[in-house]
Write an enzyme that holds these catalytic residues in place. Structure first.
Site, PDB file in Angstrom:
ATOM      1  N   SER A 252       0.855  -1.189   0.000  1.00 25.40           N
ATOM      2  CA  SER A 252       0.000   0.000   0.000  1.00 25.40           C
ATOM      3  C   SER A 252       0.892   1.240   0.000  1.00 25.40           C
ATOM      4  CB  SER A 252      -0.868  -0.002   1.255  1.00 25.40           C
ATOM      5  OG  SER A 252      -1.411   1.279   1.468  1.00 25.40           O
ATOM      6  N   SER A 253       0.359   2.340  -0.512  1.00 26.08           N
ATOM      7  CA  SER A 253       1.135   3.586  -0.546  1.00 26.08           C
ATOM      8  C   SER A 253       1.443   4.113   0.854  1.00 26.08           C
ATOM      9  CB  SER A 253       0.386   4.652  -1.352  1.00 26.08           C
ATOM     10  OG  SER A 253      -0.889   4.868  -0.807  1.00 26.08           O
ATOM     11  N   CYS A 254       0.762   3.569   1.890  1.00 28.39           N
ATOM     12  CA  CYS A 254       1.024   4.062   3.253  1.00 28.39           C
ATOM     13  C   CYS A 254       2.340   3.539   3.816  1.00 28.39           C
ATOM     14  CB  CYS A 254      -0.126   3.735   4.185  1.00 28.39           C
ATOM     15  SG  CYS A 254      -0.218   1.994   4.566  1.00 28.39           S
TER      16      CYS A 254
ATOM     17  N   TYR B   9      -0.234  -1.178  10.195  1.00 27.84           N
ATOM     18  CA  TYR B   9      -0.529  -1.772   8.880  1.00 27.84           C
ATOM     19  C   TYR B   9       0.671  -1.601   7.947  1.00 27.84           C
ATOM     20  CZ  TYR B   9      -3.236  -1.771   4.382  1.00 27.84           C
ATOM     21  OH  TYR B   9      -3.727  -1.977   3.114  1.00 27.84           O
TER      22      TYR B   9
ATOM     23  N   LYS C 195       3.056  -4.372   5.932  1.00 23.71           N
ATOM     24  CA  LYS C 195       3.251  -4.337   4.476  1.00 23.71           C
ATOM     25  C   LYS C 195       4.739  -4.232   4.110  1.00 23.71           C
ATOM     26  CE  LYS C 195      -1.041  -4.564   3.085  1.00 23.71           C
ATOM     27  NZ  LYS C 195      -1.477  -5.730   2.310  1.00 23.71           N
TER      28      LYS C 195
ATOM     29  N   HIS D  70     -12.802   2.988   3.640  1.00 26.68           N
ATOM     30  CA  HIS D  70     -11.999   4.098   3.128  1.00 26.68           C
ATOM     31  C   HIS D  70     -12.925   5.253   2.750  1.00 26.68           C
ATOM     32  CE1 HIS D  70      -8.994   0.791   2.347  1.00 26.68           C
ATOM     33  NE2 HIS D  70      -8.240   1.704   2.930  1.00 26.68           N
TER      34      HIS D  70
HETATM   35  N1  LIG Z   1      -8.607  -0.728  -0.795  1.00 24.72           N
HETATM   36  C1  LIG Z   1      -7.566   0.091  -0.947  1.00 24.72           C
HETATM   37  O1  LIG Z   1      -7.724   1.327  -1.073  1.00 24.72           O
HETATM   38  C2  LIG Z   1      -6.180  -0.459  -0.975  1.00 24.72           C
HETATM   39  C3  LIG Z   1      -5.887  -1.812  -0.833  1.00 24.72           C
HETATM   40  N2  LIG Z   1      -4.590  -2.245  -0.852  1.00 24.72           N
HETATM   41  C4  LIG Z   1      -4.242  -3.657  -0.687  1.00 24.72           C
HETATM   42  O2  LIG Z   1      -4.896  -4.445  -1.658  1.00 24.72           O
HETATM   43  C5  LIG Z   1      -5.197  -5.730  -1.101  1.00 24.72           C
HETATM   44  C6  LIG Z   1      -6.686  -6.000  -1.252  1.00 24.72           C
HETATM   45  O3  LIG Z   1      -7.415  -5.012  -0.539  1.00 24.72           O
HETATM   46  P1  LIG Z   1      -8.989  -4.827  -0.742  1.00 24.72           P
HETATM   47  O4  LIG Z   1      -9.440  -5.667  -1.852  1.00 24.72           O
HETATM   48  O5  LIG Z   1      -9.248  -3.393  -0.721  1.00 24.72           O
HETATM   49  O6  LIG Z   1      -9.535  -5.421   0.624  1.00 24.72           O
HETATM   50  P2  LIG Z   1     -10.952  -6.086   0.905  1.00 24.72           P
HETATM   51  O7  LIG Z   1     -11.213  -5.910   2.361  1.00 24.72           O
HETATM   52  O8  LIG Z   1     -11.944  -5.624  -0.066  1.00 24.72           O
HETATM   53  O9  LIG Z   1     -10.680  -7.628   0.626  1.00 24.72           O
HETATM   54  C7  LIG Z   1      -9.776  -8.341   1.416  1.00 24.72           C
HETATM   55  C8  LIG Z   1     -10.022  -9.809   1.222  1.00 24.72           C
HETATM   56  O10 LIG Z   1      -9.133 -10.500   2.104  1.00 24.72           O
HETATM   57  C9  LIG Z   1      -9.788 -11.623   2.584  1.00 24.72           C
HETATM   58  N3  LIG Z   1      -9.296 -11.955   3.914  1.00 24.72           N
HETATM   59  C10 LIG Z   1      -9.133 -11.119   4.971  1.00 24.72           C
HETATM   60  N4  LIG Z   1      -8.710 -11.821   6.044  1.00 24.72           N
HETATM   61  C11 LIG Z   1      -8.617 -13.114   5.641  1.00 24.72           C
HETATM   62  C12 LIG Z   1      -8.257 -14.311   6.282  1.00 24.72           C
HETATM   63  N5  LIG Z   1      -7.885 -14.333   7.580  1.00 24.72           N
HETATM   64  N6  LIG Z   1      -8.305 -15.460   5.579  1.00 24.72           N
HETATM   65  C13 LIG Z   1      -8.676 -15.459   4.293  1.00 24.72           C
HETATM   66  N7  LIG Z   1      -9.013 -14.361   3.621  1.00 24.72           N
HETATM   67  C14 LIG Z   1      -8.991 -13.204   4.290  1.00 24.72           C
HETATM   68  C15 LIG Z   1     -11.261 -11.293   2.650  1.00 24.72           C
HETATM   69  O11 LIG Z   1     -11.941 -12.493   2.407  1.00 24.72           O
HETATM   70  P3  LIG Z   1     -13.496 -12.744   2.780  1.00 24.72           P
HETATM   71  O12 LIG Z   1     -14.255 -11.718   1.985  1.00 24.72           O
HETATM   72  O13 LIG Z   1     -13.763 -14.125   2.342  1.00 24.72           O
HETATM   73  O14 LIG Z   1     -13.592 -12.533   4.268  1.00 24.72           O
HETATM   74  C16 LIG Z   1     -11.428 -10.263   1.556  1.00 24.72           C
HETATM   75  O15 LIG Z   1     -11.984 -10.819   0.402  1.00 24.72           O
HETATM   76  C17 LIG Z   1      -4.716  -5.702   0.339  1.00 24.72           C
HETATM   77  O16 LIG Z   1      -3.449  -6.249   0.430  1.00 24.72           O
HETATM   78  C18 LIG Z   1      -4.663  -4.220   0.642  1.00 24.72           C
HETATM   79  O17 LIG Z   1      -3.713  -3.951   1.649  1.00 24.72           O
HETATM   80  C19 LIG Z   1      -3.555  -1.364  -1.024  1.00 24.72           C
HETATM   81  C20 LIG Z   1      -3.792  -0.029  -1.179  1.00 24.72           C
HETATM   82  C21 LIG Z   1      -5.101   0.529  -1.169  1.00 24.72           C
HETATM   83  C1  LIG Z   2      -5.401   3.162   1.374  1.00 25.95           C
HETATM   84  C2  LIG Z   2      -4.981   3.705   2.697  1.00 25.95           C
HETATM   85  O1  LIG Z   2      -6.098   4.099   3.464  1.00 25.95           O
HETATM   86  C3  LIG Z   2      -5.849   4.591   4.787  1.00 25.95           C
HETATM   87  O2  LIG Z   2      -5.319   5.858   4.738  1.00 25.95           O
HETATM   88  P1  LIG Z   2      -6.065   7.137   4.190  1.00 25.95           P
HETATM   89  O3  LIG Z   2      -5.646   7.387   2.791  1.00 25.95           O
HETATM   90  O4  LIG Z   2      -5.851   8.246   5.149  1.00 25.95           O
HETATM   91  O5  LIG Z   2      -7.541   6.598   4.168  1.00 25.95           O
HETATM   92  P2  LIG Z   2      -9.054   7.015   4.202  1.00 25.95           P
HETATM   93  O6  LIG Z   2      -9.584   6.647   2.892  1.00 25.95           O
HETATM   94  O7  LIG Z   2      -9.715   6.372   5.377  1.00 25.95           O
HETATM   95  O8  LIG Z   2      -9.139   8.595   4.461  1.00 25.95           O
HETATM   96  C4  LIG Z   2      -8.675   9.532   3.536  1.00 25.95           C
HETATM   97  C5  LIG Z   2      -9.027  10.934   3.954  1.00 25.95           C
HETATM   98  O9  LIG Z   2     -10.438  11.090   3.818  1.00 25.95           O
HETATM   99  C6  LIG Z   2     -10.989  11.724   4.991  1.00 25.95           C
HETATM  100  N1  LIG Z   2     -12.409  11.362   5.149  1.00 25.95           N
HETATM  101  C7  LIG Z   2     -13.445  12.230   5.062  1.00 25.95           C
HETATM  102  N2  LIG Z   2     -14.603  11.620   5.312  1.00 25.95           N
HETATM  103  C8  LIG Z   2     -14.280  10.306   5.528  1.00 25.95           C
HETATM  104  C9  LIG Z   2     -15.083   9.181   5.824  1.00 25.95           C
HETATM  105  O10 LIG Z   2     -16.296   9.237   5.975  1.00 25.95           O
HETATM  106  N3  LIG Z   2     -14.411   7.996   5.957  1.00 25.95           N
HETATM  107  C10 LIG Z   2     -13.053   7.882   5.808  1.00 25.95           C
HETATM  108  N4  LIG Z   2     -12.471   6.681   5.928  1.00 25.95           N
HETATM  109  N5  LIG Z   2     -12.275   8.972   5.555  1.00 25.95           N
HETATM  110  C11 LIG Z   2     -12.891  10.152   5.418  1.00 25.95           C
HETATM  111  C12 LIG Z   2     -10.068  11.224   6.088  1.00 25.95           C
HETATM  112  O11 LIG Z   2     -10.160  12.035   7.238  1.00 25.95           O
HETATM  113  C13 LIG Z   2      -8.703  11.302   5.397  1.00 25.95           C
HETATM  114  O12 LIG Z   2      -8.224  12.608   5.435  1.00 25.95           O
HETATM  115  C14 LIG Z   2      -4.841   3.782   5.538  1.00 25.95           C
HETATM  116  O13 LIG Z   2      -5.258   3.758   6.883  1.00 25.95           O
HETATM  117  C15 LIG Z   2      -4.515   2.543   4.889  1.00 25.95           C
HETATM  118  O14 LIG Z   2      -5.574   1.638   4.931  1.00 25.95           O
HETATM  119  C16 LIG Z   2      -4.159   2.734   3.463  1.00 25.95           C
HETATM  120  O15 LIG Z   2      -3.236   2.150   2.956  1.00 25.95           O
END
Ligand SMILES: NC(=O)C1=CN([C@@H]2O[C@H](COP(=O)(O)OP(=O)(O)OC[C@H]3O[C@@H](n4cnc5c(N)ncnc54)[C@H](OP(=O)(O)O)[C@@H]3O)[C@@H](O)[C@H]2O)C=CC1
Ligand SMILES: C[C@H]1O[C@H](OP(=O)(O)OP(=O)(O)OC[C@H]2O[C@@H](n3cnc4c(=O)[nH]c(N)nc43)[C@H](O)[C@@H]2O)[C@@H](O)[C@@H](O)C1=O
Length: 326
Positions: free
Chosen positions: A121-123, A150, A154, A193
């Site tokens: 992740s970009s974090c 987190y 990563k 998010h």
């Molecule tokens: N969403 C985003 O903005 C970003 C995501 N990423 C990365 O991309 C990847 C996918 O994220 P994303 O699709 O958003 O996440 P989601 O939460 O949408 O999906 C995560 C998946 O992981 C599975 N999972 C979680 N825990 C377990 C476990 N203990 N055993 C088996 N499966 C598990 C879940 O399965 P089930 O549904 O069956 O429970 C789910 O389908 C991650 O590595 C995340 O860190 C990186 C940057 C940004």
């Molecule tokens: C992908 C990345 O996502 C996470 O980081 P983040 O980018 O800070 O994620 P965010 O999407 O939750 O928030 C982005 C911004 O948005 C604002 N904001 C406004 N209103 C809402 C709101 O209602 N919900 C949320 N969540 N944020 C809100 C919030 O205050 C912040 O300024 C990591 O923890 C980590 O998981 C990671 O890798």
């Protein structure tokens, strides 16, 4: 597979008949990768829900890999959430992710998985990294405290991939996506998010005729958003064209303030009330814009504009409003 057994990797098409395991295949990213693989002709794509296979259960993970013997793996299973979830449950974000990735990578190494893509992740980059953030800024400064647990998990994943490459010669790779959105996202008001949270909040408000909505933070932070179908496309591209130890940033190359994206979503859903900003909620890192020149050098650039991606995701959300993950 032992140290010294080196797999020769030639960039090019993966074998469409070989078993391909998508870990996390029902999530935002995993489901997009599944769609992409099917559309690209892969005939043996395998997935397990967390109920069917808890990836924290090391013994069962090894049994699964011995049974299925995947040739390719995308590790898109993780404990994932927005800024509040990361701040509230740091132990889960550290421990679950460490366990999932160590189990999957150890089992994959044991059976000699040829190509594995680890998603970070970009974090992972320092809170005040120079923008746009280059891959080599990793470990050059302090992390953003709202998601440091987190991020550390990563970073360990990236190191794990590099260690496997060094010790076992397997051509595994890592990609660092920017903030993603799209179908099958988590729309939980507290845990999600920002993008799914805003789609849900503004759509609910428009339907209910509410006069005010309240978003988190100041609205000033800048984020780079990419549609999950773009992400899936980039994943397959990297598996077919990239073989290096360094992680590759995956993003669109442009960012926007939270205030601006909130405005765009309210316009798409037709909300015409007021927006307030709850500054008791955290802003997180001030800007997260990835330098995507390395990805561009491999021949891939983003194809889905934010405008189109938001339209598509709002339409998807409205169609699935009663069944979305919350
Ligand atoms: N969403 C985003 O903005 C970003 C995501 N990423 C990365 O991309 C990847 C996918 O994220 P994303 O699709 O958003 O996440 P989601 O939460 O949408 O999906 C995560 C998946 O992981 C599975 N999972 C979680 N825990 C377990 C476990 N203990 N055993 C088996 N499966 C598990 C879940 O399965 P089930 O549904 O069956 O429970 C789910 O389908 C991650 O590595 C995340 O860190 C990186 C940057 C940004
Ligand atoms: C992908 C990345 O996502 C996470 O980081 P983040 O980018 O800070 O994620 P965010 O999407 O939750 O928030 C982005 C911004 O948005 C604002 N904001 C406004 N209103 C809402 C709101 O209602 N919900 C949320 N969540 N944020 C809100 C919030 O205050 C912040 O300024 C990591 O923890 C980590 O998981 C990671 O890798």
């Amino acid at each position: 597979m032992t140290a010294g057994d080196r797999l020769r990797y030639t960039p090019g098409q993966l074998d469409r008949n070989a078993p391909f395991y998508v870990a996390g295949h029902q999530g935002l990213v995993g489901s997009a990768i599944w769609r992409k693989l099917e559309a690209s002709g892969f005939r043996s794509v395998v997935g397990r829900t967390s109920r069917e296979l808890d990836l924290k259960d090391r013994g069962r993970v090894f049994d699964f890999f011995h049974e299925v013997r995947p040739r390719y793996v995308v590790l898109a299973a993780a404990k994932v959430g927005g800024i509040l979830a990361n701040t509230t449950y740091p132990v889960d974000f550290l421990s679950d992710n460490m366990q999932i990735q160590v189990n999957v990578m150890d089992a994959a190494r044991k059976v000699g998985v040829e190509r594995l893509l680890f998603l970070g992740s970009s974090c992972i980059y320092p809170k005040f990294a120079e923008q746009p953030i280059r891959e080599d800024s990793l470990l050059t400064g302090h992390l953003e405290p709202t998601n440091d647990a987190y991020a550390i998990a990563k970073i360990a994943g990236i190191l794990h991939v590099q260690a496997v490459r060094r010790q076992y010669g397997l051509p595994w790779i890592s990609a660092m996506p920017t903030n993603l959105y799209g179908p099958n996202d988590n729309f939980s008001p507290q845990g999600s998010h920002v993008l799914p949270a805003l789609i849900r909040r503004y759509d609910d408000a428009a339907r209910a005729g509410k006069s005010t909505v309240s978003n988190w933070g100041t609205g000033r932070p800048r984020r780079e958003f990419m549609h999950s179908d773009d992400m899936a496309d980039a994943c397959l591209h990297l598996l077919e064209h990239y073989d290096g130890a360094a992680q590759v940033n995956v993003g669109t190359g442009s960012d926007i303030t939270i205030r601006e994206v909130a405005h765009a979503i309210s316009a798409i859903v037709g909300y015409d009330g007021r927006t307030e900003w709850d500054v008791t909620k955290p802003d997180g890192t001030p800007q997260k814009l990835l330098d995507v020149s390395k990805l561009a050098e491999t021949g891939w650039t983003s194809g889905i504009s934010l405008e189109e991606g938001l339209e598509r995701t709002v339409a998807w959300y409205r169609h699935h409003v009663t069944t979305v993950r919350t």
